[in-house]
Write a protein that holds these residues in place. Structure first.
Motif, short mmCIF file in Angstrom:
data_model
loop_
_atom_site.label_atom_id
_atom_site.label_comp_id
_atom_site.label_asym_id
_atom_site.label_seq_id
_atom_site.Cartn_x
_atom_site.Cartn_y
_atom_site.Cartn_z
N SER A 139 -1.10 -8.58 -17.72
CA SER A 139 -1.68 -7.23 -17.61
C SER A 139 -0.70 -6.24 -17.00
N GLY A 140 0.46 -6.73 -16.58
CA GLY A 140 1.47 -5.84 -16.01
C GLY A 140 1.33 -5.60 -14.52
N VAL A 141 0.58 -6.48 -13.84
CA VAL A 141 0.40 -6.33 -12.40
C VAL A 141 1.58 -6.99 -11.68
N GLU A 142 2.19 -6.26 -10.75
CA GLU A 142 3.26 -6.83 -9.94
C GLU A 142 2.63 -7.58 -8.76
N THR A 143 3.07 -8.81 -8.54
CA THR A 143 2.44 -9.62 -7.50
C THR A 143 3.42 -9.94 -6.38
N PHE A 144 2.87 -10.05 -5.19
CA PHE A 144 3.65 -10.42 -4.01
C PHE A 144 2.97 -11.62 -3.34
N ASP A 145 3.70 -12.71 -3.21
CA ASP A 145 3.17 -13.87 -2.50
C ASP A 145 3.43 -13.67 -1.01
N ALA A 146 2.63 -12.82 -0.42
CA ALA A 146 2.85 -12.43 0.98
C ALA A 146 1.54 -11.89 1.55
N ARG A 147 1.45 -11.89 2.85
CA ARG A 147 0.32 -11.27 3.52
C ARG A 147 0.55 -9.76 3.57
N ALA A 148 -0.51 -9.00 3.32
CA ALA A 148 -0.40 -7.55 3.39
C ALA A 148 -1.44 -7.03 4.37
N LYS A 149 -1.07 -6.02 5.12
CA LYS A 149 -2.03 -5.35 5.99
C LYS A 149 -1.91 -3.85 5.81
N VAL A 150 -2.95 -3.14 6.22
CA VAL A 150 -3.00 -1.70 6.02
C VAL A 150 -2.30 -0.98 7.17
N VAL A 151 -1.45 -0.02 6.81
CA VAL A 151 -0.78 0.82 7.80
C VAL A 151 -1.50 2.15 7.95
N ASP A 152 -1.79 2.78 6.81
CA ASP A 152 -2.55 4.02 6.82
C ASP A 152 -3.26 4.16 5.49
N ALA A 153 -3.80 5.30 5.20
CA ALA A 153 -4.65 5.52 4.02
C ALA A 153 -3.95 5.20 2.71
N HIS A 154 -2.63 5.23 2.70
CA HIS A 154 -1.91 5.01 1.45
C HIS A 154 -0.75 4.01 1.58
N THR A 155 -0.68 3.28 2.69
CA THR A 155 0.47 2.41 2.92
C THR A 155 0.03 1.01 3.34
N VAL A 156 0.67 0.00 2.76
CA VAL A 156 0.48 -1.38 3.19
C VAL A 156 1.83 -1.94 3.61
N GLU A 157 1.77 -2.90 4.51
CA GLU A 157 2.98 -3.57 4.97
C GLU A 157 2.88 -5.05 4.66
N LEU A 158 3.90 -5.59 3.99
CA LEU A 158 3.93 -7.00 3.64
C LEU A 158 4.54 -7.82 4.78
N MET A 181 -5.74 -6.82 10.33
CA MET A 181 -5.42 -6.18 9.06
C MET A 181 -5.11 -4.69 9.22
N GLY A 182 -5.20 -4.18 10.44
CA GLY A 182 -4.91 -2.76 10.67
C GLY A 182 -5.98 -1.83 10.16
N LEU A 183 -7.16 -2.35 9.90
CA LEU A 183 -8.19 -1.55 9.22
C LEU A 183 -8.77 -0.46 10.12
N GLY A 202 -17.66 -7.92 11.52
CA GLY A 202 -16.28 -7.76 11.07
C GLY A 202 -16.15 -7.41 9.60
N GLU A 203 -17.27 -7.23 8.91
CA GLU A 203 -17.23 -6.90 7.49
C GLU A 203 -16.84 -5.44 7.28
N VAL A 204 -16.24 -5.16 6.14
CA VAL A 204 -15.86 -3.79 5.81
C VAL A 204 -17.10 -3.03 5.34
N GLU A 205 -17.36 -1.89 5.96
CA GLU A 205 -18.51 -1.08 5.57
C GLU A 205 -18.13 -0.19 4.39
#
Length: 453
Positions: free
Chosen positions: A106-125, A271-273, A284-287
Motif C-alpha cells: 500500500s506504500g506505507v513506510e514502516t519503522f520497527d521502533a517505539r514511537a512516542k508523541v512530542v507535540d500535535a504534529h511530531t513523533v519521536e522514534l 507516550m508523551g500524550l 489511562g485510556e485515550v479519551e
C-alpha cells in the motif's frame, strides 16, 4: 507548514494497520507506521488467533470420544505440546508477514521502533529520529495486568501462555472474563487439571445471566474446578517449583502454573500524550469523541487504547471510519451499537444486543428461551445442554437481544446479528422457515414467551 507525512500511525495492530494501508492505498496519502514489537498486534500475535487455534486443539479429545459413541474405532492418543506450539508459531510468523506485505504494497513506510508523541504534529522514534505528520493516529492497543498481591511475579498472563516450554500438569486461572473462561476450557481440554477463581458471583459479568449460568454449569460438568467469590491473596514459589496459592477463604493449594486474566490496560505509559495535550481517562485510556478525535485536533486514536469496545473487528471499523472522516471528507462516527460477539468457552456463547436483565430495566419485554440436549451429543450419551434465547420489546416487537450457548455459537450469532442489527421483529423471525434438523432452528420456532418482565 509542510510535514514529512500526511499520517503517522503508532501501532501495528489490526486497527492501525487497516487505517494506514487504506489511507495510503485509497487516497494516496503519504503514511508511516511505527511498531516496537510484532506486526498484527494482540489479536494476531498473542490473542484471538492463537487462542482460537488452541481452542481447536483442545476440542479433539471430546471429538474422539464422540466418534467412538458413533461406532468409530478412534483412540485419543497423546497430545504433543511442542509439535503444536512449533506449528502455531509458524502460523503466527506467516500472518505477521502478511501484515507487513499489506503495508508495503500500500506504500506505507514502516519503522520497527517505539514511537512516542512530542507535540500535535511530531513523533519521536526510539532510534532518536523525529518525524512530523499532519495527523497522528494512536493505535497502541492494550496489555494484560496482574493482580496487586504478594508473589504476583510468579504468575503468567495470556501473553505468555502461548510461549510455555511445556504444558503444566495443573493450572490456576484467575479471572472471570472471557479470556479467563476461554483459557480454562482450553487447558482443561488439553488435559491440564484446571482451577478457575473469580472474585464475583458469576463469571462473564455483563452478559445475559441465563446464558452465563449455563456456560458455568457446563464448564464444571466438563471437569473445570470453577470457584466463584474467590480470589488470590498470596502466592509463594515452593522448593519443588510449584506455586502455593492462598485464597480469600484462607485455603492453600499448589499449582504448577498460575495465569492472571484479571483485566487489561491501555498502552499509554511514557507516550508523551498528556504533555502534548491528549486527555487520558481514569484507567489511562485515550479519551476520544464519536469520530475518534482526541483533545488535540490533529491526533486521533482507535482500538483498545481508547477502551471503548475492545474487539478486533471494532478496531478495524474505527480505523476505517477515521480514514473516511479525515482523508475522504466524509465525517463518519463509529457505530458501537448492536455488536455481535462470541466467547469461545466450551460451550461457546454467541451474543448480540441486550441481555434479559439490561432490557428489563429499560422497558417491558418478552423472553423466549429454550434449553435442550442437542441431537449430536445426545446420541453420543452426553448430558450437555445448549441455549437459544431471544429478548423482545413487548410493545414494538423488535428483537433486542439474541443469546446462544452451543457448539458453533460464534458462527450462528454472526448471521443472527444481521437480523438484530436491521431491527427485525419477533414476527420476522417467526416468518422464517426452520432449517431442520439443526440446533439454530429453535431461534425461529419459539412461539410462546417463556416469561415477561
Amino acid at each position: 507548514m509542510s510535514f514529512d507525512y500526511d499520517l503517522f500511525v503508532i501501532g501495528g495492530g489490526s486497527g492501525g494497520v487497516r487505517a494506514a494501508r487504506v489511507a495510503a492505498g485509497d487516497t494516496g496519502a503519504k503514511v508511516a507506521l511505527a511498531e516496537e514489537d510484532r506486526y498484527g498486534g494482540t489479536c494476531v500475535i498473542r490473542g484471538c488467533v492463537p487462542k482460537k487455534l488452541m481452542v481447536f486443539a483442545s476440542e479433539f479429545p471430546e471429538m474422539a470420544a464422540e466418534a467412538r459413541a458413533y461406532g468409530w474405532d478412534m483412540p485419543t492418543g497423546d497430545f504433543s505440546w511442542p509439535d503444536f506450539r512449533s506449528k502455531l508459531h509458524a502460523e503466527l510468523d506467516r500472518l505477521e508477514g502478511i501484515y507487513r506485505r499489506l503495508l508495503a504494497n500500500s506504500g506505507v513506510e514502516t519503522f520497527d521502533a517505539r514511537a512516542k508523541v512530542v507535540d500535535a504534529h511530531t513523533v519521536e522514534l526510539s532510534t532518536g529520529e523525529r518525524k512530523t505528520a499532519k495527523h497522528i493516529l494512536l493505535a497502541m492497543g492494550g496489555r494484560p495486568v496482574k493482580l496487586d498481591v504478594p508473589g504476583a511475579e510468579h504468575a503468567i498472563t495470556s501473553n505468555e501462555i502461548f510461549l510455555l516450554d511445556e504444558l503444566p500438569k495443573s493450572i490456576l486461572i484467575v479471572g472471570g472474563g472471557y479470556i479467563a473462561s476461554e483459557f480454562a476450557g482450553v487447558m482443561n481440554g488439553l488435559g491440564v487439571k484446571t482451577t478457575q477463581f473469580y472474585r464475583g458471583e458469576q463469571i462473564l459479568r455483563g452478559f445475559d445471566n441465563e446464558a452465563r449460568d449455563l456456560v458455568a454449569d457446563e464448564m464444571r460438568n466438563n471437569g473445570i474446578d470453577l470457584q466463584v467469590n474467590t480470589n488470590v491473596t498470596l502466592m509463594e514459589k515452593t522448593a519443588d517449583g510449584s506455586i502455593k496459592v492462598t485464597d480469600t477463604n484462607g485455603r492453600e493449594r499448589s499449582f504448577d502454573q498460575v495465569m492472571f486474566a484479571t483485566g487489561r490496560t491501555a498502552n499509554t505509559d511514557n507516550m508523551g500524550l498528556e504533555e502534548a495535550g491528549v486527555k487520558l481517562g481514569r484507567k489511562g485510556e485515550v479519551e476520544v469523541d464519536q469520530f475518534s478525535q482526541t483533545a488535540v485536533p490533529s491526533i486521533y486514536a482507535v482500538g483498545d487504547v481508547t477502551d471503548r469496545v475492545n474487539l478486533t473487528p471494532v478496531a478495524i471499523r474505527e480505523g476505517m471510519a477515521f480514514v473516511e472522516t479525515v482523508f475522504k471528507g466524509k465525517p463518519t462516527p463509529v457505530d458501537h451499537d448492536l455488536i455481535p460477539t462470541a466467547i469461545f468457552t466450551q460451550p461457546e456463547m454467541g451474543t448480540v444486543g441486550m441481555g434479559e436483565e439490561e432490557a428489563a430495566a429499560k422497558g417491558q419485554i418478552e423472553v423466549y428461551s429454550t434449553s435442550f440436549r442437542p441431537m449430536r451429543s445426545l446420541f453420543a450419551g452426553s448430558d450437555a445442554k445448549v441455549l437459544m434465547k431471544l429478548i423482545v420489546d413487548a410493545n414494538t416487537r423488535v428483537v433486542l437481544g439474541c443469546h446462544i450457548v452451543a457448539p458453533g455459537a460464534g458462527e450462528m450469532i454472526q448471521l443472527a446479528g444481521i437480523a438484530v442489527k436491521m431491527g427485525a421483529t419477533k414476527e420476522d423471525f417467526d416468518r422464517t422457515v426452520a432449517v431442520h434438523p439443526t440446533m439454530s432452528e429453535e431461534i425461529v420456532t419459539m412461539k410462546a414467551p417463556t416469561r415477561t418482565a
